[in-house]
Design a protein around this motif. Sequence first.
Motif, PDB file in Angstrom:
ATOM      1  N   ALA A 142      48.938  33.325  33.811  1.00 54.56           N
ATOM      2  CA  ALA A 142      50.157  34.073  34.120  1.00 54.56           C
ATOM      3  C   ALA A 142      50.084  34.693  35.508  1.00 54.56           C
ATOM      4  O   ALA A 142      51.057  34.657  36.277  1.00 54.56           O
ATOM      5  N   PHE A 143      48.928  35.257  35.858  1.00 54.63           N
ATOM      6  CA  PHE A 143      48.762  35.816  37.210  1.00 54.63           C
ATOM      7  C   PHE A 143      48.879  34.716  38.261  1.00 54.63           C
ATOM      8  O   PHE A 143      49.548  34.896  39.299  1.00 54.63           O
ATOM      9  N   ASP A 144      48.241  33.583  38.025  1.00 55.56           N
ATOM     10  CA  ASP A 144      48.276  32.496  39.005  1.00 55.56           C
ATOM     11  C   ASP A 144      49.700  31.983  39.209  1.00 55.56           C
ATOM     12  O   ASP A 144      50.134  31.758  40.352  1.00 55.56           O
ATOM     13  N   ALA A 145      50.424  31.787  38.108  1.00 52.08           N
ATOM     14  CA  ALA A 145      51.791  31.259  38.216  1.00 52.08           C
ATOM     15  C   ALA A 145      52.713  32.246  38.912  1.00 52.08           C
ATOM     16  O   ALA A 145      53.498  31.870  39.801  1.00 52.08           O
ATOM     17  N   ALA A 146      52.622  33.512  38.539  1.00 52.33           N
ATOM     18  CA  ALA A 146      53.476  34.522  39.175  1.00 52.33           C
ATOM     19  C   ALA A 146      53.060  34.749  40.621  1.00 52.33           C
ATOM     20  O   ALA A 146      53.909  34.971  41.495  1.00 52.33           O
ATOM     21  N   GLY A 147      51.747  34.672  40.889  1.00 55.95           N
ATOM     22  CA  GLY A 147      51.281  34.839  42.257  1.00 55.95           C
ATOM     23  C   GLY A 147      51.792  33.759  43.176  1.00 55.95           C
ATOM     24  O   GLY A 147      52.092  34.016  44.357  1.00 55.95           O
ATOM     25  N   ALA A 148      51.935  32.547  42.651  1.00 55.74           N
ATOM     26  CA  ALA A 148      52.454  31.445  43.470  1.00 55.74           C
ATOM     27  C   ALA A 148      53.911  31.663  43.845  1.00 55.74           C
ATOM     28  O   ALA A 148      54.383  31.109  44.848  1.00 55.74           O
ATOM     29  N   ARG A 149      54.636  32.444  43.058  1.00 59.00           N
ATOM     30  CA  ARG A 149      56.051  32.717  43.351  1.00 59.00           C
ATOM     31  C   ARG A 149      56.245  33.995  44.161  1.00 59.00           C
ATOM     32  O   ARG A 149      57.340  34.249  44.661  1.00 59.00           O
ATOM     33  N   ALA A 150      55.215  34.815  44.246  1.00 60.36           N
ATOM     34  CA  ALA A 150      55.357  36.120  44.913  1.00 60.36           C
ATOM     35  C   ALA A 150      55.668  35.949  46.398  1.00 60.36           C
ATOM     36  O   ALA A 150      55.277  34.966  47.031  1.00 60.36           O
ATOM     37  N   ASP A 175      56.508  38.396  50.261  1.00 60.36           N
ATOM     38  CA  ASP A 175      56.285  39.701  50.894  1.00 60.36           C
ATOM     39  C   ASP A 175      57.337  40.720  50.480  1.00 60.36           C
ATOM     40  O   ASP A 175      57.086  41.926  50.547  1.00 60.36           O
ATOM     41  N   ASP A 176      58.502  40.240  50.033  1.00 67.67           N
ATOM     42  CA  ASP A 176      59.548  41.144  49.580  1.00 67.67           C
ATOM     43  C   ASP A 176      59.475  41.403  48.075  1.00 67.67           C
ATOM     44  O   ASP A 176      60.144  42.291  47.568  1.00 67.67           O
ATOM     45  N   ALA A 177      58.653  40.624  47.381  1.00 70.09           N
ATOM     46  CA  ALA A 177      58.467  40.813  45.933  1.00 70.09           C
ATOM     47  C   ALA A 177      57.006  40.533  45.592  1.00 70.09           C
ATOM     48  O   ALA A 177      56.676  39.570  44.902  1.00 70.09           O
ATOM     49  N   PRO A 178      56.099  41.374  46.089  1.00 70.20           N
ATOM     50  CA  PRO A 178      54.669  41.133  45.874  1.00 70.20           C
ATOM     51  C   PRO A 178      54.216  41.484  44.460  1.00 70.20           C
ATOM     52  O   PRO A 178      54.855  42.274  43.756  1.00 70.20           O
ATOM     53  N   LEU A 179      53.104  40.883  44.076  1.00 76.71           N
ATOM     54  CA  LEU A 179      52.467  41.141  42.785  1.00 76.71           C
ATOM     55  C   LEU A 179      51.071  41.689  43.053  1.00 76.71           C
ATOM     56  O   LEU A 179      50.346  41.184  43.914  1.00 76.71           O
ATOM     57  N   ALA A 180      50.687  42.731  42.325  1.00 78.80           N
ATOM     58  CA  ALA A 180      49.361  43.320  42.481  1.00 78.80           C
ATOM     59  C   ALA A 180      48.727  43.527  41.112  1.00 78.80           C
ATOM     60  O   ALA A 180      49.377  43.997  40.184  1.00 78.80           O
ATOM     61  N   PRO A 193      51.663  37.628  47.668  1.00 84.24           N
ATOM     62  CA  PRO A 193      51.185  36.293  48.035  1.00 84.24           C
ATOM     63  C   PRO A 193      49.833  36.341  48.735  1.00 84.24           C
ATOM     64  O   PRO A 193      49.493  37.330  49.373  1.00 84.24           O
ATOM     65  N   GLY A 194      49.093  35.272  48.567  1.00 88.67           N
ATOM     66  CA  GLY A 194      47.832  35.132  49.258  1.00 88.67           C
ATOM     67  C   GLY A 194      46.627  35.205  48.354  1.00 88.67           C
ATOM     68  O   GLY A 194      45.568  34.679  48.673  1.00 88.67           O
ATOM     69  N   GLY A 195      46.754  35.882  47.207  1.00 87.09           N
ATOM     70  CA  GLY A 195      45.619  36.009  46.306  1.00 87.09           C
ATOM     71  C   GLY A 195      44.459  36.781  46.908  1.00 87.09           C
ATOM     72  O   GLY A 195      43.298  36.531  46.590  1.00 87.09           O
ATOM     73  N   HIS A 196      44.754  37.756  47.754  1.00 82.31           N
ATOM     74  CA  HIS A 196      43.705  38.555  48.383  1.00 82.31           C
ATOM     75  C   HIS A 196      43.010  39.428  47.325  1.00 82.31           C
ATOM     76  O   HIS A 196      43.669  40.139  46.575  1.00 82.31           O
ATOM     77  N   VAL A 197      41.687  39.391  47.312  1.00 82.06           N
ATOM     78  CA  VAL A 197      40.901  40.232  46.406  1.00 82.06           C
ATOM     79  C   VAL A 197      40.250  41.327  47.243  1.00 82.06           C
ATOM     80  O   VAL A 197      39.474  41.051  48.157  1.00 82.06           O
ATOM     81  N   ILE A 198      40.582  42.573  46.935  1.00 78.42           N
ATOM     82  CA  ILE A 198      40.127  43.711  47.723  1.00 78.42           C
ATOM     83  C   ILE A 198      39.349  44.660  46.824  1.00 78.42           C
ATOM     84  O   ILE A 198      39.842  45.088  45.773  1.00 78.42           O
ATOM     85  N   LYS A 199      38.133  44.997  47.229  1.00 78.44           N
ATOM     86  CA  LYS A 199      37.323  45.971  46.504  1.00 78.44           C
ATOM     87  C   LYS A 199      37.640  47.356  47.059  1.00 78.44           C
ATOM     88  O   LYS A 199      37.292  47.673  48.191  1.00 78.44           O
ATOM     89  N   LEU A 200      38.315  48.141  46.251  1.00 80.39           N
ATOM     90  CA  LEU A 200      38.767  49.466  46.687  1.00 80.39           C
ATOM     91  C   LEU A 200      37.725  50.560  46.471  1.00 80.39           C
ATOM     92  O   LEU A 200      37.937  51.697  46.891  1.00 80.39           O
ATOM     93  N   GLY A 201      36.596  50.219  45.814  1.00 85.92           N
ATOM     94  CA  GLY A 201      35.566  51.223  45.569  1.00 85.92           C
ATOM     95  C   GLY A 201      35.152  51.242  44.120  1.00 85.92           C
ATOM     96  O   GLY A 201      35.202  50.226  43.429  1.00 85.92           O
ATOM     97  N   ARG A 202      34.789  52.416  43.617  1.00 81.33           N
ATOM     98  CA  ARG A 202      34.383  52.583  42.226  1.00 81.33           C
ATOM     99  C   ARG A 202      34.970  53.878  41.684  1.00 81.33           C
ATOM    100  O   ARG A 202      35.269  54.801  42.457  1.00 81.33           O
ATOM    101  N   VAL A 203      35.086  53.915  40.348  1.00 81.75           N
ATOM    102  CA  VAL A 203      35.625  55.106  39.692  1.00 81.75           C
ATOM    103  C   VAL A 203      34.790  55.421  38.464  1.00 81.75           C
ATOM    104  O   VAL A 203      34.345  54.514  37.745  1.00 81.75           O
ATOM    105  N   ASP A 204      34.536  56.680  38.242  1.00 77.29           N
ATOM    106  CA  ASP A 204      33.893  57.126  37.015  1.00 77.29           C
ATOM    107  C   ASP A 204      34.753  56.720  35.826  1.00 77.29           C
ATOM    108  O   ASP A 204      35.984  56.738  35.895  1.00 77.29           O
ATOM    109  N   PHE A 205      34.117  56.332  34.728  1.00 76.32           N
ATOM    110  CA  PHE A 205      34.886  55.866  33.572  1.00 76.32           C
ATOM    111  C   PHE A 205      35.877  56.906  33.071  1.00 76.32           C
ATOM    112  O   PHE A 205      36.915  56.562  32.505  1.00 76.32           O
TER     113      PHE A 205
END
Length: 360
Positions: free
Chosen positions: A286-294, A296-301, A323-335
Motif C-alpha cells: 500500500a505504501f509503495d503503490a501510494a508513493g508511486a502516485r504521490a 510534491d503537491d500531495a506528498p505521503l509520509a 515522491p522519491g521514497g526518501h528514508v530519513i533517520k530523524l533520531g531516537r525517542v524514549d519508548f
Amino acid sequence: MTLSDAFLDQARSNRSLGSPFTARVLTLLADRLAPGNPVVDRMNDWPGDIGNRGASLALRLLGGLHWLVLAGDCPDLAACYPPNPRPDDATLIAALDRALAEHQPTLMRALDYPPQTNEVRRAAVMIATAHWLAEQFGISRFIASELGAAAGLNLMWDKYRLDLACGVFGPRSSAVRLDPEWRGPCPPDAEIEVIDRRGADLHPIDPHDPDDALRLTSYLWPDQPWRIERARAAMALAGATVDKADAGDWLAERLATLHPGTIHLVTHTVAWQYFGEETYTKCTAAFDAAGARATDDAPLARLSMEGDDRKGEGAPIILTIWPGGHVIKLGRVDFHGRWVDWNAPAHLPGKPRKKLKPKE
C-alpha cells in the motif's frame, strides 16, 4: 526464550523506564509460572515470540493485574499497589497468587489483547515531524492516519501542547502538555491544520466508554501516576475515529485517493511488531503503490517509531517520504517519550525547503 526469561527481561525494561514497582511484580511472577494454572499454561503454550519485541506476554499479564486493581475486583492486590505503602515480598506474592487463582477470566481476557498504552508523549515526535514536513513542502494541511491506533489518542497530536526550551508548539491552552527532554535542533515553527484523522486497530478502544477506558488505563504503570493523568486528559480530548480493521487492507483503501495541497502523514508506534506477515506485506504494498502516485503537491509520509536491537536506547525515528521514497533517520525517542534525540536534516535531499508564513 522461556516464559520466566521473558518476564525477567521485561522487568529490566520496566526498571530502566522508571517503574521499579512493576519491575518488582514481574520479577516475583517470574518464579511463579509453574504449569497447572490455566493462565500460566496458556502463556507457556503461546506460539512465536513471547518477549517484548513480540507478543509481550509479560505486559499483557501486568495489564490484567492492574485492571483488577482499577476495577476494585481484587482488594488484596489493590492494597499492595501504589499509592499504598510498599508491601513486603511475602504479602505481594500472596496477593499475586490469589489474583492468578481467583480471577482467571479477567486475566485470560487481558492476554487476548496486545498492550495498547497509547503513550501520549510519543506525540511530541509527531508534532515535530509535522512542522518539519510543513516547512519542507510549504503545505500546512494534513491528513493524519495511524496503524495500530488503539484509542486514537495520538491521532490528536495537533491538539496537544509541546513545550520545549526553544519554543511552544500547538495550542497553548491544551490540557495535554508534553515536555520531553529535547536534544538537538528546534523544530521549525509553522501553522498546522489537520483536516482529517482516522486510525485502524484490530481491537479499537473507545476512550469515552468506561470499560474501554479502564482497559486502556490498565496498561499504564501504577507507580507513574503522571502518565495516567496525562492519558485521562487525552481521553477527554479524543475525537478520532478508529476503525476495527486489519491495518493492511485498511491502509490500501485509506491511501487510494490523492489530496492535492495536503500532506498525508501515516504513523505507527510500537505496533508493527504485533502485525502478522500478511499484514506487513499488504502495508508495504500500500505504501509503495501510494508513493508511486504521490506528488510534491500531495506528498505521503510514513513515520515509524518501532523497537530495534539497541535495548535501553529507545526507538529509532524513521521517516519515509514520497515522491522519491526518501528514508530519513530523524533520531531516537524514549519508548515513553521522556526524551527525544532529534536529528532532522535542514532540508529534504535534493529539494530546497519552502518557507511558510510563521505563526503570529
